[in-house]
Design an enzyme around this catalytic site. Structure first.
Site, PDB file in Angstrom:
ATOM      1  CD  GLU A  78      -2.841  -1.129   2.449  1.00 38.56           C
ATOM      2  OE1 GLU A  78      -2.700  -0.220   3.290  1.00 38.56           O
ATOM      3  OE2 GLU A  78      -3.714  -2.006   2.540  1.00 38.56           O
ATOM      4  CG  HIS A 120      -6.014   0.169   4.858  1.00 41.54           C
ATOM      5  ND1 HIS A 120      -4.749  -0.353   5.015  1.00 41.54           N
ATOM      6  CD2 HIS A 120      -6.657  -0.075   6.027  1.00 41.54           C
ATOM      7  CE1 HIS A 120      -4.640  -0.884   6.226  1.00 41.54           C
ATOM      8  NE2 HIS A 120      -5.784  -0.721   6.858  1.00 41.54           N
TER       9      HIS A 120
END
Length: 536
Positions: free
Chosen positions: A265, A283
């Site tokens: 990420e 997320h």
């Protein structure tokens, strides 16, 4: 703005909820700095006792080294990727986070993804916004009556299961660390992973990311599932093999998925993004106003506890985690003070120490008392600050083994803590104390090397061991009086007349080593020591 010099400084490096700032405002000098401005951050840390960050500020060894007064680093969130916990521990700096701040938000995100996947919500929304009215293309499935497999019954997994039960689902779970009775109480049947994969219509993952859980759902596991299964991951990236999931979706072996987390990420490109039957989000599990506020409020309270010398349940680098029972908390300062007295009387570091806890108090988890005693043992031994964080390291570095022993039996006191240790020269030293609630609340010393005491564990204490005979008390009193030291309380204990005696005095101020030695020599004391119990 003018700051009070005698109040600890709390440095806020990123935005914090107003309620969190209110918790700190009355007791501390709250200062603000942009944590991403490295020079400004390092400069501001010179006076800081605590720093509170979110995810943008990097708290590494350099930052910790720039803060000589630092006692606590607080991360207003769950993860600690931006905090060098090892460097903090070595310095005795406590690291805290907010492990439960986002659990409701995370559970709700998993439910939201499951619902969106079941009803094709995201694809239908995108199509309609593009001018397409295609009701039949986006026909979904009901959740009622389906089997939902929960992988991991931790706090978030339990919250997710409770919410899914309201939909009339059949709940099964895989978690090797939970007892079947606990699962049954939640209305969940424990099964093996293979059985969960084979039976579930929906699978939701709620596990921490560890070497054992990375890739837990991979190519092999995705060949065991129903072709109608929908899989949800709002826990941690990497628990599902993303390439294997993309292949299963392409081959029709998985009907859909809801993914909030990714192996790397930020993630803006993935083979998963090309499927209409998958809902992806960046997320967002903890991204609610409530979770952010809870995180800030939780760490503010932890910082306040830490700077006030209290035990902090959410400290991640303290070797006695969990909530300390209300009955145990008063014994924390007692155990620490007993450790200080032990070291003073022993005159050095023991080779091994046993912390004995007796009474009904042992029905609670009293592990933290061993930690508090260890902190006290080394309070005057090293120059660096001794905290709940680095006390075990100090003991380990010096080869001191500290063990805990418990017993529900305590004859004379409702609770009793004893520190007993063997010194390198073979001597054994012991000191005991209790938390007294009647006729008044107090911490009491009750025993020293077999001599019975009844003394408040406060102030400056002096101990003299000598052969019992007349005149000793008067001689010591005169020497201290001539030096301007006032005696607040005094006790003499002996095993027999004319035998060895122990005189204990509480005085109003510190006693210089030279004065202590002079008093000891005047009465022929075989041992003399002093300890300051006014310092927490």
């Amino acid at each position: 703005m003018t700051f009070s010099a005698d109040r600890p400084v709390v440095l806020i490096a990123e935005e914090l909820a107003p309620a969190a700032l209110e918790v700190l405002a009355d007791d501390f000098d709250v200062r603000h700095v942009d944590g991403t401005d490295r020079p400004a951050l390092l400069s501001a840390l010179a006076d800081a006792h605590a720093i509170i960050v979110r995810s943008a500020t990097q708290v590494d060894a350099e930052v910790i080294g720039a803060a000589p007064r630092l006692k606590v680093v607080a991360r207003a969130g769950v993860g600690l990727d931006n905090v060098d916990t090892s460097a903090a521990t070595a310095r005795g700096v406590m690291v805290v986070n907010a492990p439960t701040s986002n659990i409701v938000s995370a559970a709700e995100q998993a439910v939201a993804l499951l619902l969106a996947v079941a009803r094709n919500t995201a694809s239908a929304s995108a199509a309609l916004k593009n001018g397409e009215w295609k009701r039949s293309k986006y026909t979904g499935i009901e959740i009622a009556g389906k089997t939902v497999g929960v992988v991991g019954l931790g706090r978030i997994g339990v919250l997710f299961a409770q919410r899914m039960a309201a939909f009339g689902t059949r709940l099964i779970a895989y978690d090797p660390y939970i007892q079947p009775a606990r699962a049954a109480a939640l209305g969940v049947r424990l099964v093996g992973l293979d059985e969960l994969l084979a039976e579930s219509d929906f699978i939701s993952i709620h596990l921490p990311k560890t070497p054992e859980t990375v890739g837990l759902i991979g190519a092999k596991e995705l060949h065991q599932v129903k072709p109608t299964v929908r899989i949800i991951n709002a826990a941690r990236g990497g628990l599902i093999d993303e390439a294997a999931l993309a292949e299963a979706l392409a081959e029709g072996r998985v009907a859909g998925a809801g993914i909030d987390v990714y192996a790397k990420e930020p993630c803006t490109s993935s083979p998963l993004f090309g499927f209409d039957n998958i809902v992806v989000t960046p997320h967002l599990g903890a991204s609610t106003a409530e979770a952010q506020d809870k995180a800030g409020l939780a760490v503010a309270r932890s910082v306040k506890l830490a700077l006030q010398g209290e035990f902090v349940p959410d400290a991640v680098n303290v070797q006695a985690g969990g909530v300390v029972a209300e009955d145990v908390r008063p014994l924390l300062p007692l155990a620490e003070k007993l450790g200080q007295v032990f070291t003073a009387v022993a005159g050095g570091v023991a080779a091994s120490v046993t912390v004995e806890v007796r009474g009904e108090i042992v029905n609670n988890d009293v592990t933290v008392l061993k930690l508090a005693a260890t902190k006290g043992l080394f309070a005057t031994v090293v120059e660096d600050q001794v905290t709940y964080v680095n006390a075990p390291l100090l003991a380990s570095d010096r080869g001191v083994e500290v063990v805990l022993a418990t017993s529900p039996d305590s004859i004379d006191h409702q609770n009793l803590v004893t520190i007993r240790g063997a010194l390198p020269d073979g001597r054994v030293v012991s000191v005991s104390g209790t938390h007294q609630t009647t006729p008044r609340e107090a911490l009491k010393l009750t025993e020293l090397d077999g001599f019975a005491l009844e003394l408040d564990a406060v102030g400056h204490l002096l101990f003299f061991r000598y052969a019992d005979r007349p005149g000793v008390v008067g001689t010591v009193g005169s020497i201290l009086g001539d030096a301007g030291v006032n005696i607040a309380a005094m006790q003499v204990a002996r095993r027999e007349a004319g035998g060895e005696a122990l005189m204990t005095l509480t005085v109003d101020g510190s006693v210089a080593p030279e004065l202590l030695d002079r008093a000891a020599a005047a009465v022929g004391a075989t041992a003399a020591s002093t300890v300051d119990l006014t310092v927490d």
